[in-house]
Design an enzyme around this catalytic site. Structure first.
Site, PDB file in Angstrom:
ATOM      1  N   ALA A  16       0.824  -1.213   0.000  1.00 50.44           N
ATOM      2  CA  ALA A  16       0.000   0.000   0.000  1.00 50.44           C
ATOM      3  C   ALA A  16       0.854   1.257   0.000  1.00 50.44           C
ATOM      4  CB  ALA A  16      -0.937  -0.014   1.208  1.00 50.44           C
ATOM      5  N   TYR A 226      -0.858 -22.106  -6.260  1.00 51.14           N
ATOM      6  CA  TYR A 226      -0.595 -21.457  -7.545  1.00 51.14           C
ATOM      7  C   TYR A 226       0.905 -21.222  -7.698  1.00 51.14           C
ATOM      8  CZ  TYR A 226      -1.065 -17.384  -4.402  1.00 51.14           C
ATOM      9  OH  TYR A 226      -0.975 -16.504  -3.356  1.00 51.14           O
ATOM     10  N   ASP A 304      -5.011  -2.280   4.363  1.00 50.10           N
ATOM     11  CA  ASP A 304      -5.447  -2.974   5.568  1.00 50.10           C
ATOM     12  C   ASP A 304      -5.648  -2.040   6.753  1.00 50.10           C
ATOM     13  OD1 ASP A 304      -5.475  -5.358   4.247  1.00 50.10           O
ATOM     14  OD2 ASP A 304      -3.677  -6.185   5.184  1.00 50.10           O
TER      15      ASP A 304
END
Length: 418
Positions: A16, A226, A304
């Protein structure tokens, strides 16, 4: 906000904070970035970057740095943890680029942070200070003064706006005067990595081709796998119910707890889990998105720190990236009024973040369903075509900053505070 009014301070140099620094610098703002760690080092595990995030990273000059070490996922597959049978598939790869205008990538969190940092170092408008912890904030008519701890020495830094990008346990959120506490969700995330060669050795029945995101559903857990690191490793993330752990991103894991939660799962899937020799856990905390994210005195929260959500929609990093770009755009659009810019930022983000959080809550309910609910879920998924499933994500993956910002009324700045 006037770009000459003084620098903007950002607490936290994670995804962020670094993205916000780049977005603000691109708009001509001077930025001072404070990171409590002495150096930015490899933390966390893998993450998924959907097209709504990668298109923004492309505009910030980050995607070209990231692509060589990322993997372009060809599909997202939902499978039964008991039978390993495929329940549904969402096509990605080139189809994602054609449909949503940007790729769907899987990466290691540290690789994304490194790419962001490389882009930050190219920007003379950004000053990054490591080993710098924001301890306090004083608010004045002319701005904010931050008290920053540098190796036990307190330094004061004046700015027009302080941006809290310091995560779910945000210090800046508390310094705003009405800090909301995070709440433990009741779930723990388990994470590990396997070399691709090891993951495919003896576990072929459990692990699909190494070019997609696979989620196995079970009443007691779900497991996602993944590829990351240019396909050289497989990221594993499992989520189970558990008592609250220490508030750290990485705790030593007792694998027997995960194995117990996997009762009834395919032996091949259990073998895949036990093939990883180093598991860590972190408690999933949430910050309700309905609280204030800004204070007129000069604070804005992103990522967050504003609205931490559980990982069931795989949108935590994407929401932080969207927040960062939206905040920079709002500040540039309202150059004469900081209060108006902050109000615009909240308006632009609140409805979307709540919708994404609601999608995550729905996924949590359905992914961990049992009995008749699980039966109906499996039947509904089996009946839906891949292209129809992809269309369900148009609102999420097709989003762009212009979808929200132009339509908002900005004449009445919010008077609420953090």
């Amino acid at each position: 906000m006037d770009r000459r009014a003084g620098p903007i301070a950002i607490a936290g140099a994670g995804i962020a904070g670094l993205t916000a620094a780049l977005a603000l610098a691109q708009r001509g703002f001077q930025v001072r970035l404070f990171e409590r760690s002495d150096r930015l080092e490899e933390v966390g595990a893998g993450l998924q970057l959907s097209p709504n995030a990668t298109r923004l990273l492309d505009r910030l000059g980050v995607l070209s740095i990231l692509k060589p070490i990322a993997v372009r996922a060809e599909a997202v597959e939902i499978r039964s943890a008991r039978t390993l049978g495929r329940l549904a598939s969402v096509p990605l790869g080139e189809k994602a680029v054609r449909r949503w205008g940007a790729p769907y990538l899987t990466v290691h969190r540290a690789d994304l942070q490194s790419a962001l940092l490389a882009a930050v170092k190219r920007q003379p408008e950004i000053d990054l200070a490591t080993g710098a912890t924001v301890r306090d904030a004083a608010f004045h008519d002319y701005g904010v003064t931050l008290s920053v701890d540098r190796d036990g020495r307190i330094e004061e830094f004046g700015c027009k706006l302080a941006v809290g990008a310091d995560g779910v346990w945000s210090t800046l959120r508390e310094l705003g005067g009405h800090g909301r506490q995070s709440r433990y969700s009741g779930y723990v995330a388990w994470r590990a990595m396997l070399p691709s060669a090891q993951a495919g050795s003896g576990t072929d029945a459990a692990l699909p081709p190494n070019d997609r995101v696979t989620a196995w559903l079970h009443a007691g857990f779900h497991l996602v796998a993944y590829p990351i690191r240019a396909g050289e490793a497989i990221n594993l993330v499992a989520v189970t119910r558990a008592p609250e752990l220490t508030r750290r991103w990485s705790n030593a894991a007792d694998l027997s707890m995960l194995v117990a939660a996997m009762g009834g799962a395919s032996p091949a899937l259990q073998q895949l889990v036990q093939a990883a020799d180093h598991w860590t856990t972190w408690p999933i905390h949430e910050v309700p998105p309905d609280g204030a994210w800004t204070a007129k005195e000069g604070i804005a929260l992103i990522g967050d720190a504003a609205h931490a959500m559980s990982p069931y929609a795989a949108q935590g990093a994407a929401m932080a990236i969207e927040d960062a770009v939206a905040l920079a755009a709002a500040l540039a659009r309202e150059p004469t009024s900081l209060a108006a810019a902050l109000s615009l930022y909240e308006q632009a983000r609140r409805k979307r973040v709540k919708r994404v959080a609601a999608r995550g809550a729905f996924n949590r309910f359905t992914w961990h369903a049992s009995g008749p609910v699980a039966f109906v879920r499996d039947r509904v998924l089996a009946l839906r075509k891949p292209e129809t499933l992809a269309a369900d994500f148009d609102w999420l993956y097709g989003w762009d900053i212009g979808d929200d910002l132009p339509r908002l009324e900005t004449s009445r700045p919010s008077q609420t505070g953090l």
